[in-house]
Write a protein that holds these residues in place. Structure first.
Motif, mmCIF file in Angstrom:
data_model
loop_
_atom_site.group_PDB
_atom_site.id
_atom_site.type_symbol
_atom_site.label_atom_id
_atom_site.label_comp_id
_atom_site.label_asym_id
_atom_site.label_seq_id
_atom_site.Cartn_x
_atom_site.Cartn_y
_atom_site.Cartn_z
ATOM 1 N N THR A 89 -11.880 -3.852 -4.821
ATOM 2 C CA THR A 89 -10.684 -3.011 -4.761
ATOM 3 C C THR A 89 -11.044 -1.558 -4.486
ATOM 4 O OG1 THR A 89 -9.567 -4.477 -6.315
ATOM 5 C CG2 THR A 89 -8.632 -2.283 -6.025
ATOM 6 N N TYR A 90 -10.260 -0.931 -3.595
ATOM 7 C CA TYR A 90 -10.405 0.489 -3.288
ATOM 8 C C TYR A 90 -9.054 1.154 -3.523
ATOM 9 C CZ TYR A 90 -14.646 -1.065 -0.887
ATOM 10 O OH TYR A 90 -15.862 -1.647 -0.586
ATOM 11 N N ASP A 91 -9.031 2.114 -4.427
ATOM 12 C CA ASP A 91 -7.802 2.849 -4.716
ATOM 13 C C ASP A 91 -7.645 3.953 -3.680
ATOM 14 O OD1 ASP A 91 -5.755 4.459 -5.676
ATOM 15 O OD2 ASP A 91 -6.359 4.256 -7.769
ATOM 16 N N LEU A 92 -6.609 3.857 -2.865
ATOM 17 C CA LEU A 92 -6.388 4.819 -1.776
ATOM 18 C C LEU A 92 -5.178 5.705 -2.056
ATOM 19 C CD1 LEU A 92 -7.140 2.613 1.368
ATOM 20 C CD2 LEU A 92 -8.691 4.076 0.047
ATOM 21 N N THR A 93 -4.979 6.039 -3.307
ATOM 22 C CA THR A 93 -3.894 6.945 -3.659
ATOM 23 C C THR A 93 -4.040 8.252 -2.889
ATOM 24 O OG1 THR A 93 -3.755 6.017 -5.888
ATOM 25 C CG2 THR A 93 -2.808 8.211 -5.550
ATOM 26 N N GLY A 94 -2.966 8.694 -2.248
ATOM 27 C CA GLY A 94 -2.989 9.932 -1.479
ATOM 28 C C GLY A 94 -3.522 9.772 -0.071
#
Length: 510
Positions: A89-94
């Motif tokens: 998982t990669y959090d791409l918030t923003g």
């Protein structure tokens, strides 16, 4: 987990959604074999990558994209898409996701394998259309598909098919097929198909008889044809004959003159001196002669004639690849940079040759010549705006392989030039994403994505603000992307020049 049908529908929405909406184009006849889904290095077959909490252009904010075995399997709002157990998982918030990544519609690649192919995906360019194909391009494509080489998806032309004498008569290291009549033209098309070409590349010095035979034989062989509009053929005839795309703006400029018949007579007088030994010398001679004809066309520009022609192109679904990058480099030499940081990603034996070539091309220009050539370039921008207003589908392509154009990087310059010509940012993005992807028949569920730090819809320069790239299911995060770029720079610095004469650059824009 969604069904495959649901996944395809969602992916289609991504690649054809609000970001990239435009008038539909004529259906393409894709020739390329589908890319095999090869797991990315270090990724287990059947494992999942999850990109979460990103703004997906064309879909909306706070979305999750799931990828497995090189295909997008599901997308949707993050609150509604569960991440499978064991997923990476990669959090791409923003962050902002450009579905499909960027597509470069006009390239020429000839150089080190360790340098050229990787530069495309490392700049967010996940697919390219190779406009002068050879065995090396098929070798690279096979290695990319097998996961042995980092590179884009390739759609590959056959050898250039031209009349005689061709400017590029076989001293460039790549084959040119010269045809003189309909039978030889038909044989050339069959040879292109036998070589594995995805489409047929037509060129400037074909006779109308040979061109019509190529168009007909291409249909018979299930191939599309694309390239230059021959000097002796009206553009409307090429469009009616089903030419998939017209490359560059030379032919369009000549065809929009109120005195087109006079202009064509002047073009018929342009001669390529057979005593000139190299293709570069022949091109330089042609270049100087044609600019004088183009100046006459600019002075006699006819708006009504232009709109009638462009309406016909739009009705036929004929695309245009303006390649403003190469026009700019040849006609606004006062704006060329000799110290670009991008040049470190190519061998010095390539970039070091460019100033010599450009000096030879511009030798003997007077102040009046230079002013006229600047006006010609400004007129090209006007033609791009008129094409857009008429609904002609524009494709972003750069003629990379020409001097001062670095693979991958140059497409971002092209997008800025299209914006300078007056295209809205949304339509500029369309020219580098959905439009070429549809034409090339790229699968809508392909796991190619460009992740940006800023919204490219607010400013086209934001396409340069790359966070990460997903290419064929391989996720290159910020750290790995920068490391791989450094590897390319080192490989370029260590690259030895090929045999004498092979380093001469290709110049296609005519």
């Amino acid at each position: 987990m969604s069904t495959r049908r649901e996944a395809l529908a969602t992916s289609a929405a991504l690649t054809g959604g609000a970001l990239l909406s435009a008038a539909p184009t004529a259906a393409a006849v894709p020739r390329a074999a589908p890319d095999r889904a090869t797991p990315a290095p270090g990724q287990r077959p059947g494992s999942t990558i999850a990109l979460t909490h990103a703004t997906v252009l064309g879909a909306g904010p706070d979305h999750t994209v799931l990828i497995r075995d090189g295909r997008i399997t599901r997308t949707g709002r993050s609150a509604e898409v569960p991440v499978p157990r064991g997923a990476t998982t990669y959090d791409l918030t923003g962050k902002y996701i450009v579905p499909g990544g960027l597509v470069e519609a006009h390239v020429h690649n000839d150089g080190p394998e360790s340098v050229l192919p990787p530069l495309f995906p490392l700049n967010g360019v996940t697919a390219v259309r190779e406009m002068w194909g050879g065995p090396v391009h098929h070798e690279w494509r096979d290695k990319v598909r097998a996961g042995e080489l980092l590179g884009p998806r390739w759609l590959i032309a056959g050898s250039i098919i031209d009349g005689g004498p061709s400017i590029w008569a076989n001293d460039t290291g790549q084959r040119v097929v010269e045809v003189t009549d309909a039978p030889s033209a038909r044989r050339a098309v069959r040879e292109a198909k036998a070589s594995g070409a995805d489409f047929v590349k037509v060129y400037s010095r074909l006779t109308p008889e040979a061109y019509e035979a190529i168009a007909d034989e291409s249909r018979r062989q299930g191939l599309r044809h694309a390239g230059h509009c021959p000097d002796t053929l009206p553009i409307a005839r090429a469009s009616d004959a089903g030419q998939q795309s017209i490359e560059h703006l030379h032919a369009l400029l000549l065809a929009t003159s109120a005195r087109e018949s006079e202009i064509r007579r002047a073009m018929a007088k342009v001669r390529i001196d057979p005593t000139l030994h190299t293709s570069f010398e022949r091109y330089a001679s042609w270049f100087r002669q044609v600019h004088a004809v183009e100046w006459q066309a600019v002075r006699t520009y006819d708006v009504g004639r232009t709109r009638a022609l462009f309406d016909r192109l739009a009705a036929n679904g004929t695309r245009v690849t303006p390649t403003l990058t190469v026009h700019h480099s040849l006609e606004r030499t006062d704006q060329l940079s000799s110290e670009s940081t991008e040049f470190k990603y190519l061998p010095e034996w390539m970039t070091g040759y460019w100033p010599t070539v450009w000096s030879a091309l511009t030798a003997g220009r007077t102040a009046q010549d230079t002013a006229r050539i600047h006006r010609i370039y400004e007129h090209r921008l006007r033609l791009v705006a008129e094409l857009h207003r008429s609904g002609v589908q524009l494709l972003a392509g750069t003629d990379t392989g020409t001097g001062y154009a670095v693979p991958g990087f140059s497409l971002h310059h092209e997008l800025e030039l299209l914006a300078e010509a007056g295209l809205p940012t949304r339509d500029v993005l369309h020219a580098a994403t959905t439009a070429p992807a549809r034409m090339l028949g790229l699968p809508t569920d392909r796991a190619d994505l460009l992740v940006l730090d800023a919204d490219p819809r607010t400013h086209i320069r934001h396409t340069r603000r790359i966070d990460s790239v997903l290419v064929a299911g391989r996720y290159l995060d910020r750290g790995e992307r920068l490391r791989l770029l450094a590897d390319v720079a080192r490989a370029a610095a260590a690259s030895e020049p090929p045999a004498a004469g092979a380093a001469a650059p290709h110049i296609c824009a005519h």
